[in-house]
Write an enzyme that holds these catalytic residues in place. Structure first.
Site, mmCIF file in Angstrom:
data_model
loop_
_atom_site.group_PDB
_atom_site.id
_atom_site.type_symbol
_atom_site.label_atom_id
_atom_site.label_comp_id
_atom_site.label_asym_id
_atom_site.label_seq_id
_atom_site.Cartn_x
_atom_site.Cartn_y
_atom_site.Cartn_z
ATOM 1 N N HIS A 1 58.641 15.059 34.818
ATOM 2 C CA HIS A 1 58.377 14.144 35.030
ATOM 3 C C HIS A 1 56.783 15.934 35.165
ATOM 4 O O HIS A 1 57.262 16.445 35.672
ATOM 5 C CB HIS A 1 58.025 14.089 36.603
ATOM 6 N N ASN B 1 57.567 16.634 23.662
ATOM 7 C CA ASN B 1 59.214 17.605 24.389
ATOM 8 C C ASN B 1 59.970 17.497 24.040
ATOM 9 O O ASN B 1 61.144 18.007 23.819
ATOM 10 C CB ASN B 1 58.857 16.786 25.738
HETATM 11 C C1 GAR Z 1 55.456 14.331 29.481
HETATM 12 O O1 GAR Z 1 54.302 14.788 29.964
HETATM 13 C C2 GAR Z 1 56.661 13.485 30.369
HETATM 14 O O2 GAR Z 1 56.296 14.607 31.412
HETATM 15 C C3 GAR Z 1 55.385 12.434 30.816
HETATM 16 O O3 GAR Z 1 55.359 11.531 29.437
HETATM 17 C C4 GAR Z 1 54.896 12.894 28.736
HETATM 18 C C5 GAR Z 1 55.132 12.557 27.320
HETATM 19 O O4 GAR Z 1 54.488 13.107 25.984
HETATM 20 N N1 GAR Z 1 56.597 11.515 31.529
HETATM 21 C C6 GAR Z 1 56.598 10.381 33.015
HETATM 22 O O5 GAR Z 1 55.470 10.409 32.985
HETATM 23 C C7 GAR Z 1 57.724 10.489 33.464
HETATM 24 N N2 GAR Z 1 57.523 9.345 34.366
HETATM 25 P P1 GAR Z 1 55.460 13.984 25.320
HETATM 26 O O6 GAR Z 1 55.864 12.122 24.386
HETATM 27 O O7 GAR Z 1 54.782 14.863 24.413
HETATM 28 O O8 GAR Z 1 56.327 14.296 24.853
#
Ligand code: GAR
EC number: 2.1.2.2
Length: 199
Positions: free
Chosen positions: A117, A16
């Site tokens: 989230h 992200n």
């Molecule tokens: C994402 O899916 C985000 O929505 C989640 O962690 C992941 C990070 O992925 N966040 C949560 O669960 C917050 N409670 P990334 O490091 O590849 O962006």
């Protein structure tokens, strides 16, 4: 032209982070008043020295600080160190991209903090939003929510959210991939919306 300075916090993969950067870095936005501004990502901070996202920062040319939380006995002390580390970057917004730490009010009250989230909040809060929504027999949907960070875990005001029906997905992996694709669409939209509304 004014610059809107964004600082990212993350803990892991950083997809992200990369998506926000490649979608919004240098983009011009227009506020309701007609004022124009340019988005700039000024830096990132990771609490996990092993995170793959650190490599992504290097490749993007985004300055990245590593601040391991294990070195601080309390959340309060960690957040004070976080505030000190961020101070010189003068961020207008903090974007959390999979930052798996609860922030204290001291930090939350210092900056406008936004989080993504991977569920349709208020359903499936917590660290396993994708798996929990996929396995929930009471819900035929998952989703993605972008919200302001408040003192309540995954509980702040919603900026944008979208549901995703579980019906087409035969396994968790396929569902998870689709959730991430939805994240990559929604997070830049939500961040831009907030910036434009506050310009
Ligand atoms: C994402 O899916 C985000 O929505 C989640 O962690 C992941 C990070 O992925 N966040 C949560 O669960 C917050 N409670 P990334 O490091 O590849 O962006």
């Amino acid at each position: 032209m004014r610059t809107i300075r964004i600082f990212i916090l993350f803990s892991g993969n950083g997809s992200n982070l990369e998506n926000l950067y490649t979608t919004l870095e240098g983009k011009e936005v227009v506020g309701k008043s007609g004022e124009r501004a340019k988005i700039e990502f000024v830096g990132a901070l990771c609490n996990n020295p092993e995170a793959y996202g650190i490599n992504r920062c290097h490749e993007l040319g985004l300055p990245c600080i590593t601040l391991p939380h294990q070195e601080y006995p309390t959340r309060e002390e960690y957040d004070i160190a976080l505030l000190k580390a961020l101070f010189l970057y003068e961020p207008d917004y903090i974007a959390l991209c999979g930052f798996m730490r609860i922030l204290t009010p001291r930090f939350i009250n210092a900056y406008k903090c936004i989080n993504i989230h991977p569920s349709f909040l208020p359903y499936h809060k917590g660290t396993n939003g994708i798996k929990d929504s996929f396995e929930d027999k009471e819900a035929n949907f998952g989703g993605v929510s972008v919200h302001y960070v408040s003192e309540e875990l995954d509980g702040g005001e919603i900026i944008l959210q979208e549901k995703l029906s579980k019906a087409p997905f035969r396994d968790l992996q396929a569902f998870e991939n689709a959730i991430h694709q939805l994240e990559y669409k929604l997070y830049p939209q939500a961040l831009q919306k907030v910036i434009e509304e506050n310009l």
